[in-house]
Design an enzyme around this catalytic site. Sequence first.
Site, PDB file in Angstrom:
ATOM      1  N   LEU A  68       0.817  -1.208   0.000  1.00  0.00           N
ATOM      2  CA  LEU A  68       0.000   0.000   0.000  1.00  0.00           C
ATOM      3  C   LEU A  68       0.857   1.268   0.000  1.00  0.00           C
ATOM      4  CD1 LEU A  68      -2.718  -1.161   2.570  1.00  0.00           C
ATOM      5  CD2 LEU A  68      -2.805  -1.256   0.068  1.00  0.00           C
ATOM      6  N   THR A  96       6.102   0.282   2.603  1.00  0.00           N
ATOM      7  CA  THR A  96       7.113   1.025   3.355  1.00  0.00           C
ATOM      8  C   THR A  96       6.341   1.919   4.314  1.00  0.00           C
ATOM      9  OG1 THR A  96       8.660   0.990   1.502  1.00  0.00           O
ATOM     10  CG2 THR A  96       9.064   2.614   3.225  1.00  0.00           C
ATOM     11  N   LYS A 171      13.973  -0.748   6.355  1.00  0.00           N
ATOM     12  CA  LYS A 171      13.654  -0.191   5.033  1.00  0.00           C
ATOM     13  C   LYS A 171      13.762   1.324   5.041  1.00  0.00           C
ATOM     14  CE  LYS A 171      12.263   0.064   0.772  1.00  0.00           C
ATOM     15  NZ  LYS A 171      10.860  -0.157   0.358  1.00  0.00           N
TER      16      LYS A 171
END
Length: 292
Positions: A68, A96, A171
Amino acid sequence: MDRDIVGFYGAGMMGGGMVRCLLKAGHPVRVTPNRSAAALAPLVEAGAEQVGSVEAVAQGAAVIVTCLPDADAMRALADRIAPLLGQGTLWIDTTTSDPEVTKDLAQRLAAQGVTLADAPVTGSPAQADAGGLASLVGCAEADFARIEAVVSRWSVSVRRFGDVGAGHSAKLLNNAVTQGTMVLLAASYGLARRAGVDWQALYDVMQVGAARSGTLEKAVGPALQGNFDGSRFSIANAEKDLRYGVTMMERLGEDCTILRAAQAQLAALKAAGHGDAFVSRQLELPISASKI
């Protein structure tokens, strides 16, 4: 998980490739349109089941996968589908996202016997199609094997970084480097243009020195041939990722002046109407090095 139904949300540039990898491996995948049903047509032709609502994707699915735009989208989806998920359901979030939102959702879902793990990816849409991504996983150690069995369908590298939220934290750190580098490259090449420095010569020197990077190759290499869309990641998404990174570092009590400056530059470009442009377009947009 060989024949478990996978409910997939977010089958866009990256997610579409991930769905194709699941289908190639023989997994039933259920999807629903976001903006346009036509965008899902290639996936339906490849074997995905298209259903008519967000809720229908979740009904009876043993595995949920999300890809998403941001943490707000994850929260909104959870509000709609969490009541439909049965005990033992595995939810893998490749968004993320904000690690704290992930931790909160994981705690909420655990109360009804649902496991949420974060597994954002690095790589390109082409790598997603080829199953060549890398997955950064945050989960309990006991859950990792089950998660790895799913994400290895689209990833050649699957690493656990710690408990829930650690994958998203990793990330954000990764993207702080890649998108911070992109902002700095745009400023540097803008200065080179104004100083009369030959771009090709500068690129060639950077390629054999310590300035070499994947970001340099992906963005500047094509730009030398007139293609400023070499790095196919939007300025709006990059700004969001750096904003989450700034927030994460602030929670840790860290001074993040450099990251904040890069995020502010992207925010200014987004405010100027460039949010949908790919980040490599910064090489031709007006960037002030004095603000970075």
